[in-house]
Design a protein around this motif. Structure first.
Motif, PDB file in Angstrom:
ATOM      1  N   THR A 255       0.741  -0.821   0.026  1.00 19.13           N
ATOM      2  CA  THR A 255      -0.450   0.038   0.179  1.00 19.13           C
ATOM      3  C   THR A 255       0.808   0.672   0.337  1.00 19.13           C
ATOM      4  O   THR A 255       0.734   2.191  -0.682  1.00 19.13           O
ATOM      5  N   TRP A 256       1.767   1.226   0.729  1.00 11.92           N
ATOM      6  CA  TRP A 256       2.416   2.497   1.216  1.00 11.92           C
ATOM      7  C   TRP A 256       3.382   2.680  -0.266  1.00 11.92           C
ATOM      8  O   TRP A 256       3.589   4.047  -1.078  1.00 11.92           O
ATOM      9  N   CYS A 257       3.687   1.752  -1.127  1.00 15.56           N
ATOM     10  CA  CYS A 257       4.529   1.747  -2.434  1.00 15.56           C
ATOM     11  C   CYS A 257       3.720   1.885  -4.018  1.00 15.56           C
ATOM     12  O   CYS A 257       3.672   3.546  -4.354  1.00 15.56           O
ATOM     13  N   ALA A 258       2.168   1.355  -3.523  1.00 14.80           N
ATOM     14  CA  ALA A 258       1.298   1.518  -4.717  1.00 14.80           C
ATOM     15  C   ALA A 258       0.859   3.926  -4.386  1.00 14.80           C
ATOM     16  O   ALA A 258       1.266   4.078  -5.469  1.00 14.80           O
ATOM     17  N   GLY A 259       0.568   3.481  -3.565  1.00 12.71           N
ATOM     18  CA  GLY A 259       0.373   4.882  -2.962  1.00 12.71           C
ATOM     19  C   GLY A 259       1.657   6.409  -3.387  1.00 12.71           C
ATOM     20  O   GLY A 259       1.231   6.850  -3.608  1.00 12.71           O
ATOM     21  N   LEU A 260       2.748   5.932  -2.629  1.00 15.80           N
ATOM     22  CA  LEU A 260       4.070   6.492  -3.163  1.00 15.80           C
ATOM     23  C   LEU A 260       3.981   6.541  -4.495  1.00 15.80           C
ATOM     24  O   LEU A 260       4.567   7.943  -5.233  1.00 15.80           O
ATOM     25  N   ALA A 261       3.771   5.807  -4.884  1.00  8.46           N
ATOM     26  CA  ALA A 261       4.347   5.623  -6.575  1.00  8.46           C
ATOM     27  C   ALA A 261       3.462   6.686  -7.869  1.00  8.46           C
ATOM     28  O   ALA A 261       3.205   7.537  -8.746  1.00  8.46           O
ATOM     29  N   VAL A 262       2.092   6.267  -7.163  1.00  6.66           N
ATOM     30  CA  VAL A 262       0.698   7.248  -8.551  1.00  6.66           C
ATOM     31  C   VAL A 262       0.793   8.770  -7.827  1.00  6.66           C
ATOM     32  O   VAL A 262       0.586   9.624  -8.506  1.00  6.66           O
ATOM     33  N   VAL A 263       0.722   9.142  -6.315  1.00  5.55           N
ATOM     34  CA  VAL A 263       1.221  10.352  -6.636  1.00  5.55           C
ATOM     35  C   VAL A 263       2.210  11.338  -7.272  1.00  5.55           C
ATOM     36  O   VAL A 263       2.303  12.134  -6.993  1.00  5.55           O
ATOM     37  N   SER A 264       3.596  10.358  -6.486  1.00  3.13           N
ATOM     38  CA  SER A 264       4.491  11.592  -7.375  1.00  3.13           C
ATOM     39  C   SER A 264       4.467  11.403  -8.366  1.00  3.13           C
ATOM     40  O   SER A 264       4.846  12.455  -8.625  1.00  3.13           O
ATOM     41  N   LEU A 265       4.209  10.061  -9.524  1.00  9.26           N
ATOM     42  CA  LEU A 265       4.012   9.621 -10.969  1.00  9.26           C
ATOM     43  C   LEU A 265       3.409  11.063 -10.630  1.00  9.26           C
ATOM     44  O   LEU A 265       3.020  12.320 -12.433  1.00  9.26           O
ATOM     45  N   ALA A 266       1.979  10.906 -10.785  1.00  8.64           N
ATOM     46  CA  ALA A 266       1.144  11.452 -11.321  1.00  8.64           C
ATOM     47  C   ALA A 266       1.273  13.585 -11.060  1.00  8.64           C
ATOM     48  O   ALA A 266       0.510  13.984 -11.674  1.00  8.64           O
ATOM     49  N   ALA A 267       2.249  13.858  -9.893  1.00  8.79           N
ATOM     50  CA  ALA A 267       2.599  14.992  -9.158  1.00  8.79           C
ATOM     51  C   ALA A 267       3.755  16.121 -10.393  1.00  8.79           C
ATOM     52  O   ALA A 267       3.642  16.677 -10.942  1.00  8.79           O
ATOM     53  N   ALA A 268       4.488  14.693 -10.571  1.00 10.95           N
ATOM     54  CA  ALA A 268       5.519  14.552 -11.314  1.00 10.95           C
ATOM     55  C   ALA A 268       5.185  15.188 -12.724  1.00 10.95           C
ATOM     56  O   ALA A 268       5.500  16.465 -13.634  1.00 10.95           O
ATOM     57  N   ALA A 269       3.950  14.423 -13.092  1.00  9.00           N
ATOM     58  CA  ALA A 269       3.650  14.664 -15.062  1.00  9.00           C
ATOM     59  C   ALA A 269       2.737  16.139 -15.292  1.00  9.00           C
ATOM     60  O   ALA A 269       2.805  16.545 -15.959  1.00  9.00           O
ATOM     61  N   TRP A 270       2.720  16.570 -13.771  1.00  7.20           N
ATOM     62  CA  TRP A 270       1.640  17.630 -13.514  1.00  7.20           C
ATOM     63  C   TRP A 270       2.237  18.286 -14.213  1.00  7.20           C
ATOM     64  O   TRP A 270       2.636  19.683 -14.165  1.00  7.20           O
ATOM     65  N   VAL A 271       3.979  18.988 -13.188  1.00 14.93           N
ATOM     66  CA  VAL A 271       4.389  20.025 -13.021  1.00 14.93           C
ATOM     67  C   VAL A 271       5.457  19.621 -14.456  1.00 14.93           C
ATOM     68  O   VAL A 271       5.656  20.730 -14.576  1.00 14.93           O
ATOM     69  N   PHE A 272       5.828  18.525 -14.630  1.00 13.34           N
ATOM     70  CA  PHE A 272       6.481  18.286 -15.951  1.00 13.34           C
ATOM     71  C   PHE A 272       5.854  19.193 -17.598  1.00 13.34           C
ATOM     72  O   PHE A 272       5.985  19.890 -17.900  1.00 13.34           O
ATOM     73  N   ALA A 273       4.503  18.867 -17.427  1.00 14.00           N
ATOM     74  CA  ALA A 273       3.092  19.255 -17.790  1.00 14.00           C
ATOM     75  C   ALA A 273       3.103  20.661 -18.096  1.00 14.00           C
ATOM     76  O   ALA A 273       2.697  22.154 -19.185  1.00 14.00           O
ATOM     77  N   ARG A 274       3.284  21.517 -16.690  1.00 13.57           N
ATOM     78  CA  ARG A 274       2.664  23.332 -16.652  1.00 13.57           C
ATOM     79  C   ARG A 274       4.504  23.630 -17.234  1.00 13.57           C
ATOM     80  O   ARG A 274       4.479  24.957 -17.793  1.00 13.57           O
ATOM     81  N   ARG A 275       5.920  22.821 -16.699  1.00 14.11           N
ATOM     82  CA  ARG A 275       6.708  23.840 -17.519  1.00 14.11           C
ATOM     83  C   ARG A 275       7.103  24.142 -18.823  1.00 14.11           C
ATOM     84  O   ARG A 275       7.518  25.134 -18.991  1.00 14.11           O
ATOM     85  N   GLY A 276       6.364  22.870 -18.918  1.00  8.83           N
ATOM     86  CA  GLY A 276       6.214  22.768 -20.840  1.00  8.83           C
ATOM     87  C   GLY A 276       5.629  23.235 -21.580  1.00  8.83           C
ATOM     88  O   GLY A 276       5.634  24.329 -22.621  1.00  8.83           O
ATOM     89  N   ARG A 277       3.963  24.173 -21.080  1.00  8.77           N
ATOM     90  CA  ARG A 277       3.720  25.620 -21.069  1.00  8.77           C
ATOM     91  C   ARG A 277       4.276  26.342 -21.084  1.00  8.77           C
ATOM     92  O   ARG A 277       3.695  27.869 -21.625  1.00  8.77           O
TER      93      ARG A 277
END
Length: 277
Positions: A255-277
């Protein structure tokens, strides 16, 4: 004249076209990240020597002075695996910052490539490198006397849990890599990744720690992961005693592993997309 009616296909360079190529683009980005690592002799040297040095240090320098109620090599090996995996995953953050500083990320954004594939490539490359590091730790441990009594299912479960942990911390490193501005700032994650397993059941039972530190050790993600791996490989718990029911601990670890992976990767994709714009 008759008109042909149909659904228009995706426009070249559109979002639909980019997402249709997610799998091949991810494999391309993974191969690129692995080639960059192969061309860096310092990283390869550290990846091979660090697990060996840490294993020998804990067993032969500290092991004789630490009482855990069982053979210290069997107790500490899972902790060394996660310690080295954390260090290896932290290099992902540095690699992402270096890509951004060299302008490679801007180049990728100008191409018909989904931004998520760039991040996923770094994650998969880190997982592959860390599995090699894990194999190195186990090989060194076997040479100096580590004899796990796990069967095929136990080994499969242990490798699965370690892989889940590596994916989780690599996703955290990916988030740091897209947020950090300099390689030095991203490199600070390496210290945190190395420090976290020390405040867990990796090398000493949490019962030996002060009350306030024991609460931290028992309620952070590394402890259930280590206890699950240790239980699967050698059948021992955090106190060095045999363990019989790993179900609840394994559930918490995953549960810890899944939660960290999903939250971190989603946040990283969001930040990456905003920096691209």
């Amino acid at each position: 004249m008759t008109a042909t009616l149909g659904v228009p296909g995706p426009v070249p360079g559109s979002a639909a076209t980019r997402w249709l190529r997610v799998v091949p683009d991810t494999m391309t980005m993974t191969g690129r990240a692995l080639r960059l690592a192969r061309r860096d002799p310092d990283e390869l040297l550290v990846a091979l020597l660090l697990p060996t040095m840490i294993m020998l240090m804990f067993v032969y320098v500290f092991g004789g002075a630490i009482e855990v109620g069982t053979d210290y090599l069997s107790y500490a090996t899972p902790g060394v695996i996660l310690l080295c995996a954390g260090y290896g995953a932290s290099n992902t953050a540095i690699a992402l910052v270096q890509d951004a500083s060299l302008g490679i990320m801007d180049r990728f954004r100008s191409m018909p490539v989904a931004g998520a594939t760039v991040l996923a490539g770094h994650v998969l490359a880190s997982v592959a490198k860390n599995l090699v590091t894990t194999a190195t730790v186990l090989a060194v441990a076997a040479v100096i006397g580590f004899r796990p009594d796990a069967g095929p299912l136990g080994w499969l479960g242990a490798v699965g849990v370690v892989t889940a942990y590596v994916v989780a911390i690599t996703c955290v490193a990916t988030l740091v890599g897209v947020v950090a501005r300099t390689p030095a700032a991203a490199g600070g994650l390496g210290f945190f990744m190395l420090f976290l397993p020390y405040v867990s059941s990796a090398f000493v039972p949490p019962e030996t720690m002060p009350a306030w530190l024991r609460g931290v050790a028992e309620n952070q993600p590394v402890t259930p992961v280590i206890e699950t791996v240790r239980g699967l490989l050698v059948g021992l718990g955090a106190d060095g005693a045999p363990v019989t029911d790993l179900g609840p601990t394994a559930a918490v670890a995953l549960t810890w592993c899944a939660g960290l992976a999903v939250v971190s990767l989603a946040a990283a994709a969001w930040v990456f997309a905003r920096r691209g714009r």
